[in-house]
Structures are given as C-alpha cells and as structure tokens.
Design an enzyme around this catalytic site. Structure first.
Site, PDB file in Angstrom:
ATOM      1  N   GLU C  61       0.930  -1.226  -0.207  1.00  0.00           N
ATOM      2  CA  GLU C  61       0.053   0.098   0.090  1.00  0.00           C
ATOM      3  C   GLU C  61       0.922   1.364  -0.030  1.00  0.00           C
ATOM      4  O   GLU C  61       0.637   2.260  -0.797  1.00  0.00           O
ATOM      5  CB  GLU C  61      -1.178  -0.052   1.242  1.00  0.00           C
ATOM      6  N   HIS C 130     -11.684  -5.187   7.995  1.00  0.00           N
ATOM      7  CA  HIS C 130     -12.504  -5.107   6.732  1.00  0.00           C
ATOM      8  C   HIS C 130     -13.730  -4.167   6.917  1.00  0.00           C
ATOM      9  O   HIS C 130     -14.756  -4.129   6.223  1.00  0.00           O
ATOM     10  CB  HIS C 130     -13.004  -6.467   6.177  1.00  0.00           C
TER      11      HIS C 130
END
Lengths: 447, 380, 325
Positions: C61, C130
């Site tokens: 990321e 999540h």
C-alpha cells in the site's frame, strides 16, 4: 569601530542553556570570522562556537564553569569596519535593522525555547466580557439571548418551565410586566423630583419642612396624579374599615395550566400569565361571594350596599404617570382568550401612558399584582367605590407537603383587603379561599 | 563498518591518489580515461567549493543563524561523481544531504540554507527549469524512493525512455542512505521499480552511520547485494573515488534510460561530520576511526591525482579562492535573509480554494488587527 | 433520463467516463485490473483502457500511494484503490506526510491530483480490518480533501469531481451499499463535490450523517414520523471541508441535532461538527447537539456488529433525548 555582541545560540534544536567549558580567546585577541571562540557543553554534546565577527575581542561576559541560558550575551568583539552583513539585528519583521553605533546583536535563529510571557498584548478594543451574573439560572441559549435583548435580568424572572427552567414566556411576561408595574423613572437622590412615581419607603415629603439645609431635605409639591392618588387613598382608608386576610396556596397547577395555554395554538398570539388565572378566579369567586363586588354608598336616606352583578375588573397599574387602576368592563362575559387579550391591552395601554379616565371609571373589584415587586402579600388599600381588593403575590418555589412528603412546589400568597362595613370575616375569608382554591386547582373553573 | 576489500568494489582512484583500478573497475577505465583535464578539474572544483560551503553552513548554525545543518562533509566524491554523471533531461530525487548534487543541477545553495533557517519546508521549485529537475529534500527517510519510482514509471509511460538515444531518453536517480535502506518504502520502491522496469538508478550512499547506529545494524549483508534480490543489477563503488563514482553512475543511468530496467549503486563513503549539528559523534565513534577515514579523504586523493597530472599551484589557489568566495557569499546572504509573514501559512495548503482555510486566514488577520502593536519577536 | 444502477456500477461508470475524458487518468491498486477489484468497482476498465492505464500493482500500500505521488508529479492523475479500510495504514505515512503536504512543502509549485478510493464501514459481516471507519485520521490532516457519497448518483458524479480536483482526495465508498441500487442521472451533475444536502425535510430535529449512515438516518426519520416527530435529514457528502450552510439553516429552524456515525465517537468527525454547530447555532439550540457513534472499542467480531453500529433505535434514542430538553 563598532562593538558586536554574540548571544549564546541554541545549537541543538531546543536546548535552553549551556555550560561554558573553556574560552579559546582572551580580551584583545584578534579574531577572524569562524575562529573558535569558546567550547561549550550542552545537554547533548560538547560544541565549539566559531566567531560570527571579525575584529578584536572585547569582553568575555561569562566565565568558564558558568551555566548560561540561550540568548545570553557571552562576548563582545570590536570590529574595524561596520561590517554590515554580520550586524543585522533581529530581522523578524522583514526589514534589516540599522546597525547601531554601540551594540548590534547577531541574529539567532530558534533562540531556545519560548521564555515566560510577561504580559498580554494590548487589544485595540477591550473585549465585551459578559460576566455571567445569571449562572444559577436554568435557561436555554435562545432564552438567554432573548433576556439579554430585552434587558431582562434572568435572576429576577419567575421560572415556570420544567425543572425550574425559565421559558420564553416567562421572559416576555417579565419584560412587559416590568415595564408596566415596576417603578421605572426613579431619579437619583438628591435631584429634585417633579411628578414622579412614589419611591417606596425612602422619604416622606414634608412640605412644611424648611429647605435651609442644602441636600439634607427637599420639598416636593403635591400635584397631578400624586395628589389624586393620595386623596383617593385617604378617602378609602379613612372611610372604609379595612381588614386584610391572606392564605398561602400551592399554585403549581396554575403554572402548568399557564404553560399549556401558552403552547396552545389558541393562545399563540396572546400573552398568558398567572394573572389571567387569578383574574378568572376572582370572577368565579365573586359569583360565590357577591358581597365583595359591592359598594357602600352613603345617601340622604341612609347607607346602601349596592351589589353589582357584573365585574368591571380593575388591575392596579404602575404607569409613567403614576398609579392608575384601569378596569376591564364586564369581565365576567369574557372567555379565557378574550380576557387574556383584554389584560394584554390594558397592560400595553397603561405602559404607553394612554389610559383614559373612562378606563378607570366604574370598577367593581381590583387586583393588585405585587408579585412583580417580589412581595408575597400586602394589605392593599381598596379602590374608592369598591369593597375588596386582591393582592396577588410572587409565585416561587417553596417546600410544600404533597401526599405526606415535602416537595418543592410553586407557592404563592393570595391576600385581600375588604371593607368591613360591607362584608364580614367569614365572607372575606371564603372569597380569598375561593380565589386560592382556583389557583390550586384551576379545573374548578369548569364548575 | 563496510569493508573496502569486497572484490565487487569498483575503485579506480586509490586513497593515496594513485590510479589503481580494482578488478571490478576494469569495465569503467576507458570511460574515465576519456575524461578531459577540464572535466577532471571541474570535479575537483565541485568538491572543494561544496566543502567550503558546507563548513560555512555548519559555522552559521553554531552562530545561531540556522536551526540545523546536515553536513555533506566527506561525501563529496559520491555526490559530485553521480551528479555529473546525470544528463540534463534526467530527474533527481535527493534525500537531505545532497547539497552539491542540488548545486550542480542548478539549485541555488541559499535555497537549502532557507530550509535550515526555518523559512520554508521546500526551498525551491522542481518544475523551474533553472533547478535542473531536482526535487526538494525529503526528511521522511526513504519516502522519496517511492516518489522517484512513480516518477520513473511516468517517464516510461510517456515513452520518454527506451528509445536508445541517450540525449533524449530520461532517467531518474534517487539518493538515500544506509539508514534509510531499512525503511519499508525503499523495499517497496525496488519491488515496483523491478516490476515496472523503470528507467531509474537507486543511489545509496553508505556513509557507515545512521546518526549513532552503525550500518552493521541495518544489514548483515553488503547493501549492494539487496538489489539482486529484487532483480535489480547492483554495483558497489568506492564513494570517495569521484572518478569511479562518476563512471559507474553514468553507465547505470544510461542503461536504465535505454530501457534495460532499474539499477542500484552502493557508494561506500564516510560521514566525516556529525549527522547534523545537533549530533555529537564523540558519543558513539572513535577518533581513530575518523582519522582512518580522513586518510581516505575524497578531495585529498583527487588533489594528489591532479598534481600528478600537472595541475598548477595557481589552479589550486584559484579553486580555494572560489571556495572562500562562495563561503563568504553564503554568510552574507544568510545574514540578509528576511522573515515570513504569518498569513503565508495559509497560502498553499490546497491547490484549490478551501472555505476553512479562508476562514482561518481571515480570523488571524482580524485577530492581529485587534492588537495595538505587532507581536514581540521570538526567534526569527 | 436516469438509470437504476448499483452503487459499485455507478462508480465504475464514473471512472470510465473520467478515464475516457482525460488520458492522464490512471487507476492503480491490488486486483483492480484483471479481476476488476474485489468489489468489481473497476470491472472491465483494464480491458477497455489497457494495462498501461489500469495497473495491477504489487501488494504494497505504501508503494502504491508513493508511486502514485511520483506519477502525479509527472503530470498523471492517479486513482488509487486501497482494497479495504483496515489496510490503508501501511500507506498512512505516504498519505499524511507526503501526499497531504507536498503542495504546501513546495509552496504551490506542484499540485497532486491523486484520488485514493477506500471501501469503508461495516455491515458486511466481515473479519477484522474489513469494516473500519478511519475517516477522522484523514479529516484531521490538513492538505487532504475527504468525501463520501451515500447514493449511486453521488458515487457517479463525486468520483469524477474528485478526479478533476487539483488536490488529493480521499474517496470513501460505503461498502455496505455497493449493491444498493439507485437512480443515476448521467446527464446532469446535481451538486458540487463539497456540498452537503438536505435529503428529507422536517421540523423537529435535524439528523446528520455520511456514507452508509444516511440511509439509516432516513429509516430512523420514517419511524419517528409515525410517532409524530418530524425529522430533517442532512447528507454530509463532504467530510473535509464541511459545507455547514444547510446544516446550520436546518438547526436554526429545528433547534435540535443528532449526528450519527459508524466511527468510534471519541475525537471523531461528529465531535467536530457538533462543536461547530453548537458554536454557530448557540442561540437557536433547544438542546445540545447529540452524537450517536460506534463505541470506543476496536470494531468487534462480526457477530456483534449489530450491537456496535448505530441503528435506527440508537438514533431514535438520541432523538428522544434531544426532544426531552
């Protein structure tokens, strides 16, 4: 020749002081830019300080072993020429400072951590500080603003909202009441007063008193409304034998009713206050004890008591002109809404000083609202031509016994003065008790 | 301490100034031999002048003119060699110690001074042609390796590399240190560079120390070997040899720009000064070590080399004089630096108008206007 | 003329249009190319625009955001996808120290028109990391713009506007709504990127929220209606900067406000908005501004997400409290 001073810099991102370990130069030594002047020890390390100036060493301002704060002058160096670049003083404000003949400082970036701030910067305009005198009052922000806009002191407003909250209507009522019933034109002592509202319990004007001592006494001629009021008072007081009776009552249900009326669409555009309920109560009580609504009349054939079967309800009003008692004609025919409107109109008219003589004639019974002055009860003087007057006191929370427990309730005193020629103790008491019972349980009005 | 005897090490100019190429240096000798006297003297001059500038900047900090100075002292050869190897159309991403790289590319060293003086976070405009496509310093270690890699991806996407014409094809060189090489971003940059085969050279100056932490804590294996793990051909060079540094970087950049993919160089050098002026190396390294490295000084060996080739005293004196002149000019211009207006804080937070910024700017203006006089100065 | 599209399709359509209109627009992220993204938001785009414009990046990321910054410096307009909210943190440094600040550091010499798309929020019964709501980390960072559409139509238009912005934009997509259908009007943009909007008119209390919470607020308002309470609902849309106008107008007429958010309440966006509304509507307030938020715990295992996340009952409890003042 100009003398330059080297201030101890912050050599390590936030250091506040350093110890002078060893001087590498002595007064009189010739030094070039960047020659090592001194070795210092900081919290982080040993550091050599190079000279920012070229010239001759003047004074060593701190000694070896001294612990010195960042920003302290440590050495002076006299330079041969006024080397402009090295002498620029604090240039934080944009323009390089002119080198001064005696002392110029070197610029020192990030000069240690911030020192103590000695004082505040001076403001051009002093801030308007609202000192919260009304801290203990429970009122929502919109209400506080309303009070401030209307010039109402929240601490003087009787709260009727839940939990002792001051409501919008409380403020509005207080604002309008205050301007009607409160003495508003009280001049300062020792200014000479003209036609004024009497100042309660201060001085009694003694017209015959000599005004030779300046400032100790003053003389006010009795004229106008003062004259009318005083003669009416005398006539009433010295003709009708006055007897006063009073009772305390739990008026919480009246306060609740008033709140509901205010929230009701029917009353959305009208001022509703406990006075409205008292007015209705008086009308209702009059029906049960008609003798209070009577007049003692002396005729050539002897005395008569004229009982009126209508109520022209007088409301004592403090106006810019003085104490007046306008009345609401045929108040018994008015429903709640119309009575409220009539009270409002009477109040506004009085406040504006437009009460006419006709308004004041023909009254049959009067209410005087001394609650706005914060009084619980009083022994009012009957309006000439009438036989009874109700004094309606302040409503405030007091301990009261409810269902065997002591609870805070909205308590008030209903007092009345009556002409004992017309009515006896039992009648007066019943009348006052009736008014009080309505305040306690307004639903009795449904009777 | 990274040893200097790895057979893979490329060195041409020994510490004593003699020309003695290591075996790994053989492929570069020809290119070095092709350098003219002017080229060689120019490399020397670059190193001397920047050292004079660097020393002056350090002194200025000690005199309270700068908040901080990270010296490049000792690393001149690695920086001059690599910077001179880059071509004008290349893009340079420094870390925060590459003062001579910036200078060679056209950045005014005063712009670096301004950063260290607390007047700006950036210092110069990388898009201004005079700055030679040099990005500003990055203080978050290793962060710039990702920016450089992304930039190089963009060069490739634009089709501005890989044509085979070295005058046209662009490459990106990114500088970082041994400490930074441990940062995750550097690894991710190499992953992306290899994956997208960017026209990019990773130039690692291993100056042996990350403040007080020796390079052995950063890696148990020579740093140049890491690149191989990513599939990036890597070279170790003696970073105090300006000639080898130049040659190795020139070849790496030209291969990268030609489309051969990224390259990595480890330049072994030494941070002869402190990490910054806030640091005290006496607390963690020995003077013996510093002395040993002083004997490997990049400028000294180049001077010896040039003398051997017949450079004159006048030349050396002229170079020293230029160094002094630059130092003096730096001092003078630093002392003349102005200050910042408070409302500049609001100037470039966003590229487009922003209500909250406008509101706060106005508030500060109104607030300042409510006082009788300006705020008492704290440190400039 | 409108089309009914699921939220993810609407964003897909917006991305497609932005890419067609400007060939400097690039998409970057994990699994966004061949797979079309784990939520299929980028489905079909690599096939249409090619691998050079829709990049399946390595799994890193920080690397994705850092290289996007480099590409933006080079003149591209990268749209980065972070696969899930809980995975934005490796990129946090690049987002906050670099992306947010480079324009300022460079004194305006370069702008960084990077969009970072992040599916966020709960209600999908997923495992840890999540279902996060990390908006406050980004709204707290000067230099970033942060927006969150609540409807497919807003998804369609706001992604295009975010891409067109010269500033870095964190684009928070309420993942629980990816399959929610809504009418999308591709012919006319309704509102600017940073505008808030009243989505339901009412008189007694103002309910404000963003992202997935907007539909929860609407449900709460419908239930309140049946109890005789008329609630106005405002969709924040832009989390930074906040368009206070419609909110203040509403609160000045209702006198009461509740902010609802999935994020933990302590030092949240809702706290900032509540403080500002109280400051600017002080004299109109009949009750303090109340907040309904996630609890200040890590997001719990999915079995407890119903207890954790504000639902209409929790919102109505706050409404009751507000009305009791």
């Amino acid at each position: 020749m100009s003398t330059q001073t080297f201030l101890l810099p912050d050599v390590g991102e936030g250091l506040t002081e350093a110890e002078i370990v060893s001087w590498r130069v002595a007064p009189g030594d010739e030094v070039a830019v960047n020659d090592v002047l001194v070795e210092i020890e900081t919290a982080k390390s040993l550091v050599e300080l190079p000279s920012p100036f070229a010239g001759v060493v003047g004074d060593l301002l701190v000694a070896e072993g001294d612990t010195v704060e960042v920003g302290t002058a440590i050495i002076t160096i006299a330079s041969a020429s006024a080397a402009p670049a090295a002498e620029v003083g604090r240039s934080e404000h944009g323009a390089p400072a002119e080198p001064e003949p005696e002392v110029a400082e070197s610029v020192l970036v990030g000069y240690g951590t911030i020192g103590q701030v000695a004082s505040r910067r001076r403001r051009v305009k002093d801030p308007q500080r609202q000192v919260a005198a009304s801290v203990g009052v429970i009122a929502k922000p919109p209400i506080r603003k309303l009070a401030r806009d209307l010039g109402v002191d929240l601490t003087a407003v009787a709260p009727t909202g839940p939990g002792g909250q001051v409501t919008r209507e409380d403020v509005l009522q207080h604002a309008s009441q205050a301007s009607v019933f409160r003495n508003i034109q009280t001049p300062e002592w020792p200014e000479v007063r003209e036609e004024t509202i009497p100042v309660p319990a201060v001085t009694t004007p003694r017209p015959e008193a000599p005004a030779d001592e300046v400032g100790r006494e003053e003389t006010i001629p009795v004229k106008g409304v003062r004259k009318a009021t005083s003669s009416a008072m005398v006539r009433s007081a010295y003709t009708a034998p006055h007897v006063s009776v009073w009772t305390d009552v739990d008026a919480t249900r009246t306060m609740e009713l008033v709140k509901r009326l205010k929230a009701s669409p029917d009353f959305a555009d009208i001022k509703v206050s406990p006075l409205l309920i008292v007015a209705r109560a008086v009308i209702w009580a009059v029906r049960r004890t008609p003798m209070v609504n009577a007049e003692w009349v002396d005729t050539d054939q002897g005395a008569e008591i004229r009982v009126r079967h209508y109520v022209n309800l007088g409301i004592a009003a403090a106006t810019p002109r003085g104490l007046l008692v306008p009345n609401i004609k045929d108040a018994q025919d008015l429903n709640m809404r119309d009575l409220a409107k009539a009270l409002e109109k009477l109040t506004l008219t009085a406040r504006e000083g437009r009460t006419s003589p006709a308004d004041q004639q023909g009254g049959t019974i009067t209410i005087t609202n001394i609650g706005v002055f914060g009084m619980d009860a009083g022994t009012p003087i009957i309006n000439p031509g009438e036989s009874g007057i109700i004094a309606f006191g302040t409503i405030r929370q007091k301990p009261w016994v409810v269902d065997g427990e002591v609870r805070p309730r909205f308590v008030t005193t209903v007092a009345g003065s009556f002409d004992h020629r017309v009515i006896d103790g039992d009648g007066m008491s019943r009348f006052v008790a009736d008014v009080a019972s309505i305040l306690e349980e307004p639903a009795l009005l449904l009777d | 301490m990274t040893p200097l005897d790895d057979p893979a090490l490329v060195r041409v100019l020994a510490a004593d100034g003699s020309v003695s190429p290591t075996p790994a240096a053989e492929p570069y000798v020809a290119a070095i031999d092709a350098l003219t006297d002017a080229d060689l003297e120019g490399l020397y001059r670059d190193m001397v002048v920047i050292r004079a500038f660097d020393r002056q900047a350090t002194n200025l900090q000690r005199q309270g003119q700068l908040a901080l100075w990270p010296p490049s002292f000792g690393q001149e050869a690695a920086q001059v060699g690599s910077a001179r190897a880059a071509r004008p159309q290349d893009h340079v991403f420094p870390s925060y110690r590459e003062h001579v790289v910036a200078r060679i590319r056209g950045v005014d060293p005063m712009d670096i001074i301004r950063v260290m003086r607390g007047l700006t976070h950036g210092g110069w405009d990388p898009t201004d042609p005079k700055n030679g496509n040099t990005h500003i310093y990055t203080l978050v270690l290793g962060s710039q390796t990702l920016h450089a890699t992304g930039y190089a991806m963009g060069v490739a996407f634009d089709g501005l590399s890989g044509s085979g014409d070295p005058e046209r094809d662009q490459a990106v060189i990114v500088y970082y240190g041994d400490g930074a090489s441990s940062q995750g971003d550097v690894h991710e940059a190499m992953v992306f560079a290899a994956s997208y085969q960017t026209p990019e050279v990773f130039f690692l100056q291993n100056n042996q120390w990350a403040i007080s932490v020796p390079v052995s804590t950063q890696s148990r294996s020579p740093l140049y070997k890491r690149g191989e793990g990513y599939g990036i051909p890597s070279i170790q060079v003696d970073g105090n040899d300006v000639l080898a540094s130049w040659a190795v970087t020139r070849q790496a950049l030209d291969e990268a720009r030609a489309g051969a993919g990224p390259r990595a160089i480890e330049a072994v050098t030494y941070r002869m000064g402190a990490h910054t002026t806030s640091d005290d190396p006496t607390k963690y390294r020995t003077s013996d070590e510093e002395t040993a490295w002083a004997e490997r000084d990049p400028i000294a060996r180049m001077r010896t080399f040039l003398r051997g080739r017949g450079a004159s005293d006048a030349f050396f004196a002229d170079v020293d004089a230029e160094g002094q002149a630059v130092a003096d000019d730096t001092r003078e211009r630093t002392n003349a630096l102005g200050t910042l207006e408070a409302d500049s804080m609001f100037a470039h937070v966003y590229s487009e108008a922003h209500a909250l910024i406008d509101q706060e700017r106005q508030w500060l203006a109104d607030y300042e206007a409510s006082f009788d006089g300006p705020q008492e100065g704290e440190g400039a | 003329m409108t089309t009914a599209l699921p939220f993810s399709r609407a964003i897909n359509a917006g991305l497609r249009r932005a890419m067609a209109e400007n060939d400097r627009v690039l998409l970057m992220g994990e699994d966004i190319g061949r797979l079309g993204g784990v939520f299929r938001v980028t489905e079909g785009l690599q096939a249409e625009f090619g691998e050079r414009r829709v990049l399946d990046t390595p799994l890193a990321e920080s690397g994705i955001v850092g290289t996007a910054i480099g590409l933006a410096m080079r003149g591209f307009r990268p749209v980065v996808e972070i696969q899930f909210d809980g995975f934005v943190f490796p990129a946090f440094d690049q987002i906050t120290t670099q992306l947010a600040k480079l324009t300022n550091r460079l004194e305006g010499a370069i702008s960084l028109p990077v969009v970072i798309r992040i599916p966020y929020g709960g209600h999908i019964g997923a495992v840890e990391h999540h279902q996060e709501s990390p908006e406050a980390y980004f709204t707290h960072t000067p230099g970033l713009r942060v927006v969150s559409p609540s409807t497919p139509n807003d998804g369609y238009w706001m992604i295009q506007d975010a891409i067109a912005s010269a500033d870095p934009v964190i684009f928070l997509e309420p993942k629980a709504k990816y399959w929610m259908k809504g009418e999308v009007d591709e012919s006319a943009r309704a509102l600017p990127l940073h505008a808030s909007r009243v989505v339901r008119r009412g008189t007694d209390v103002t309910l404000v929220g963003h992202g997935a919470m907007v539909s929860t607020l609407l449900q709460a308002a419908a239930l309140a209606e049946s109890e005789g309470v008329s609630a106005e609902v405002v969709d924040l849309r832009s989390l930074s900067p906040v368009d206070y106008g419609p909110i203040l107008d509403s609160v000045r007429s209702t006198g009461r406000m509740v902010y609802a958010q999935e994020a933990p309440g302590f030092t949240s966006l809702g706290s900032e908005i509540a403080a500002t509304v109280m400051e600017r509507c002080f004299y109109a307030l009949e009750a303090p501004v109340l907040r309904v938020s996630g609890f200040d715990t890590p997001f719990p295992p999915a079995k407890l997400e119903g207890a954790y996340l504000p639902d209409p009952d929790r919102i109505l409890e706050a409404v009751d409290r507000a009305l009791a003042y």
